[in-house]
Design a protein around this motif. Structure first.
Motif, short mmCIF file in Angstrom:
data_model
loop_
_atom_site.label_atom_id
_atom_site.label_comp_id
_atom_site.label_asym_id
_atom_site.label_seq_id
_atom_site.Cartn_x
_atom_site.Cartn_y
_atom_site.Cartn_z
N ARG A 54 0.92 -1.10 -0.07
CA ARG A 54 -0.05 -0.09 -0.10
C ARG A 54 0.98 1.11 0.12
O ARG A 54 1.68 1.51 0.80
N PRO A 55 0.81 2.08 -1.00
CA PRO A 55 1.71 3.35 -1.20
C PRO A 55 1.16 4.06 0.27
O PRO A 55 0.41 4.23 0.54
N GLY A 56 2.32 5.04 0.56
CA GLY A 56 2.22 5.79 1.63
C GLY A 56 3.49 6.82 1.90
O GLY A 56 4.45 6.57 1.16
N PRO A 57 3.50 7.87 2.55
CA PRO A 57 4.54 8.88 2.65
C PRO A 57 5.80 8.12 3.34
O PRO A 57 5.23 7.32 4.53
N VAL A 58 6.91 8.54 3.16
CA VAL A 58 8.20 8.15 4.02
C VAL A 58 8.75 9.51 4.31
O VAL A 58 9.01 10.44 3.31
N SER A 59 9.45 9.65 5.45
CA SER A 59 10.10 11.06 5.47
C SER A 59 11.47 10.48 5.89
O SER A 59 12.02 9.58 6.41
N VAL A 60 12.72 11.36 5.34
CA VAL A 60 14.13 11.12 5.57
C VAL A 60 14.63 12.21 6.02
O VAL A 60 14.65 13.36 5.33
N GLU A 61 15.33 12.26 7.34
CA GLU A 61 16.01 13.25 7.95
C GLU A 61 17.35 13.29 7.76
O GLU A 61 18.09 12.33 7.94
N VAL A 62 17.79 14.22 7.10
CA VAL A 62 19.34 14.22 6.73
C VAL A 62 20.00 15.44 7.83
O VAL A 62 19.72 16.62 7.32
N PRO A 63 20.63 15.23 8.95
CA PRO A 63 21.24 16.25 9.60
C PRO A 63 22.43 17.34 8.98
O PRO A 63 22.74 16.54 8.05
N ILE A 64 22.20 18.27 9.32
CA ILE A 64 23.31 19.07 8.64
C ILE A 64 24.69 18.72 8.23
O ILE A 64 25.38 18.88 7.23
N ASN A 65 25.24 18.06 9.52
CA ASN A 65 26.51 17.76 9.21
C ASN A 65 26.71 16.60 8.26
O ASN A 65 27.74 16.64 7.61
N VAL A 66 25.58 16.04 8.00
CA VAL A 66 25.61 14.83 7.00
C VAL A 66 25.58 15.63 5.45
O VAL A 66 26.07 15.21 4.63
N GLN A 67 24.74 16.54 5.38
CA GLN A 67 24.48 17.45 4.14
C GLN A 67 25.73 18.16 3.77
O GLN A 67 26.01 17.93 2.47
#
Length: 579
Positions: free
Chosen positions: A156-169
């Motif tokens: 079943r499709p659905g939303p996913v969130s990905v957090e990318v901390p600033i130091n990783v960016q």
């Protein structure tokens, strides 16, 4: 070649076919916004006026084309304004990818239950998404993003969130990108032959079969298979709100939407069916309130065959005769293949009287609707401009519908003919969803007409996003039905409590208050018209639909009974006060 974390995110989005990213740049996302425009990615960034609108825009994009768009937030999801957008997408099973900056140190840390470490990322399941992932180091980003797309689009499709901390960016690393097809599941889940045969036995024996199509039929691209099976079975098709468009609504077997704000034809057929094949629906709208306040199944009288890609939904709300956890398209095709031509001819003879009854019920309902479609009373009832709009639009035009009375009226009397041409926040009823969702739909399908149908209260929640249309030359047509308030809420409140409060927009002396939406739209840079008489409808709608850029038409509508014709009472526990 070494890449920054922001470049890794941008290239991963590009590799997975993401064509647009919407959001607001900020301290927590600048590095990713900059990387979107760098060589090797070059994904257009659509700057919105409010964070939540970026998620709604990606939601509308997916609903229109079945491909994901990304939303980019400057802070972690848990402290953003986008949670309502995620909840809307989750409720309606829409694939949306939300990429966010990390948690800022001066803000409280969001608390999510059941934190689990899986492989190279952190998964923090919260109630508004399929998964909430966090990349803790730059070399984890590729696998984390692969996981995000796989989770978002599988089952079943659905939303996913990905957090990318600033130091990783801002960090750099030498990373390897695997092609998406080497990390994504493929194929469709099929039912066992024994399940198909059990379902066919029920359907062959049925005297009054009915197919109930939900949004899962559209998500599975199964409209052709649905129509073919309905014809082979001689079974009418009714739809849920998100299933509208699963079958062309001018097809003889299309019996309309179910529910309190559905059609009496569809509800009567549902109430008298002996076998119901429910495909791609949670069946929540078939639960009715009992006298003791509990939920009563509207399907208790019928044998239920339930098909859903999510095994957890089978039997959740109703007892099933046959429960099939598989892809809707494959099941519908297998059922149709199990009916021989001789069997279909025999079924057609046996159900001739039933189909004649179905045709009669549809004709009666259409005759009732024609009264509203031709009503020239002023101010307008909602149905009158909608009837004119249907005559102006092309068959494959996309209508994106807001909440309230306009959504109910469109559901009942505005026919759509193709899947993904009727988009609405059916499960969550989010105010402010329609305007950005319509912009997303136009980005997804630029060759199609896209019209946003919205009430004035709903429009006030997100009308600032008209600026996005002007800045990016996105020709959406906004139709604002102005009755100076949340009149659908007022009517419901009056029905339950015998009075209403806070649902009308009034001045201190009691006179209705409303901004001049057409004038506001002109100041934003749109072409705009205000329509107050039936003689203006056709010409104005033609001008708006044929505009080269974004346009708005404001209709002055009555505060009276303007929405759908109710097919049942609104059940809500009203308080009893001491005298």
């Amino acid at each position: 070649m070494k890449l920054t974390g922001g470049q890794i995110v941008a290239r991963a989005l590009k590799a997975h076919g993401v064509q647009y990213v919407a959001g607001i740049p900020g301290y927590g996302s600048w590095a990713m916004v900059d990387a979107l425009l760098a060589p090797g990615s070059e994904i257009p960034f659509i700057q919105v006026m409010q964070e939540q609108s970026s998620v709604h825009m990606a939601d509308g994009y997916y609903r229109a084309c079945g491909r994901p768009m990304a939303a980019l937030l400057p802070t972690a999801v848990g402290v953003s304004k986008a949670l309502g957008g995620l909840a809307t997408a989750f409720a309606d099973s829409t694939a949306v990818l939300v990429v966010s900056g990390g948690q800022l140190s001066h803000l409280p840390q969001p608390q999510c239950a059941d934190t689990a470490h899986r492989g190279q990322y952190t998964a923090r399941p919260c109630g508004v998404s399929k998964a909430q992932l966090q990349a803790n180091a730059i070399d984890q980003l590729p696998s984390t993003l692969h996981r995000a797309f796989s989770t978002m689009l599988s089952g079943r499709p659905g939303p996913v969130s990905v957090e990318v901390p600033i130091n990783v960016q801002v960090g750099t690393a030498q990373v390897r990108f695997d092609p998406p097809n080497t990390r994504m599941p493929s194929g469709r889940a099929r039912a066992e032959k024994g399940q198909i045969e059990r379902a066919l036995q029920c359907l062959r024996r049925a005297r009054r079969p009915l197919i109930l199509a939900g949004g899962g039929v559209i998500a599975s691209e199964a409209s052709q298979e649905l129509t073919a099976l309905a014809c082979a079975l001689g079974a009418p098709v009714v739809t849920t709100c998100n299933g509208k468009g699963a079958i062309a609504e001018d097809h003889p077997l299309s019996a309309g939407p179910i529910g309190r704000l559905g059609s009496p034809c569809a509800n009567q057929l549902l109430g008298t069916a002996d076998v119901v094949l429910a495909v791609g629906s949670r069946l929540a709208t078939t639960l009715q309130q009992g006298g003791d306040g509990g939920a009563v199944s509207a399907l208790a009288h019928a044998q239920l065959i339930q098909v859903d890609v999510d095994a957890d939904e089978i039997g959740r709300n109703h007892r099933v005769e046959v429960g099939i956890s598989a892809d809707a398209r494959s099941v519908l095709a297998d059922l149709a293949a199990g009916l021989t031509p001789a069997c279909s001819r025999q079924i057609a003879r046996d159900r001739k009287a039933y189909l004649k009854e179905v045709s009669g019920l549809i004709e009666q309902w259409e005759a009732r609707l024609s009264l509203d479609r031709s009503d020239d009373a002023l101010p307008f009832i909602v149905q009158r401009p909608l009837a004119e709009l249907r005559q102006v639009l092309e068959r494959d035009a996309i209508v994106v519908v807001g909440s309230g009375s306009v959504q109910a009226a469109v559901r009942q009397m505005f026919p759509v003919y193709l899947p993904r041409t009727h988009l609405c926040s059916g499960s969550f009823g989010s105010l402010g969803w329609a305007v950005p969702a319509a912009i997303g739909a136009k980005l997804a399908m630029p060759a199609r007409q896209v019209v946003c149908i919205v009430g004035d209260g709903d429009f006030l929640q997100s009308m600032q996003e008209m600026a996005v249309c002007v800045m990016h030359t996105i020709p959406v047509v906004f139709l604002v039905f102005n009755n100076s308030g949340y009149v659908a809420l007022r009517d419901a409140q009056s029905q339950v409590f015998g009075r209403h409060l806070g649902c009308e927009f009034n001045l201190p002396d009691g006179k209705p208050y409303s901004p001049e939406f057409a004038e506001i739209a002109r100041h934003f840079g749109l072409q705009a018209w205000r329509v107050e008489h039936a003689s203006q409808l056709a010409a104005t709608l033609h001008k708006a639909v044929n505009s080269k850029g974004p346009a708005l038409v404001e209709f002055i509508t009555t505060r009276g009974n303007t929405g759908a014709v109710e097919q049942g009472n609104l059940h809500f526990p009203a308080p009893v006060y001491d005298q």
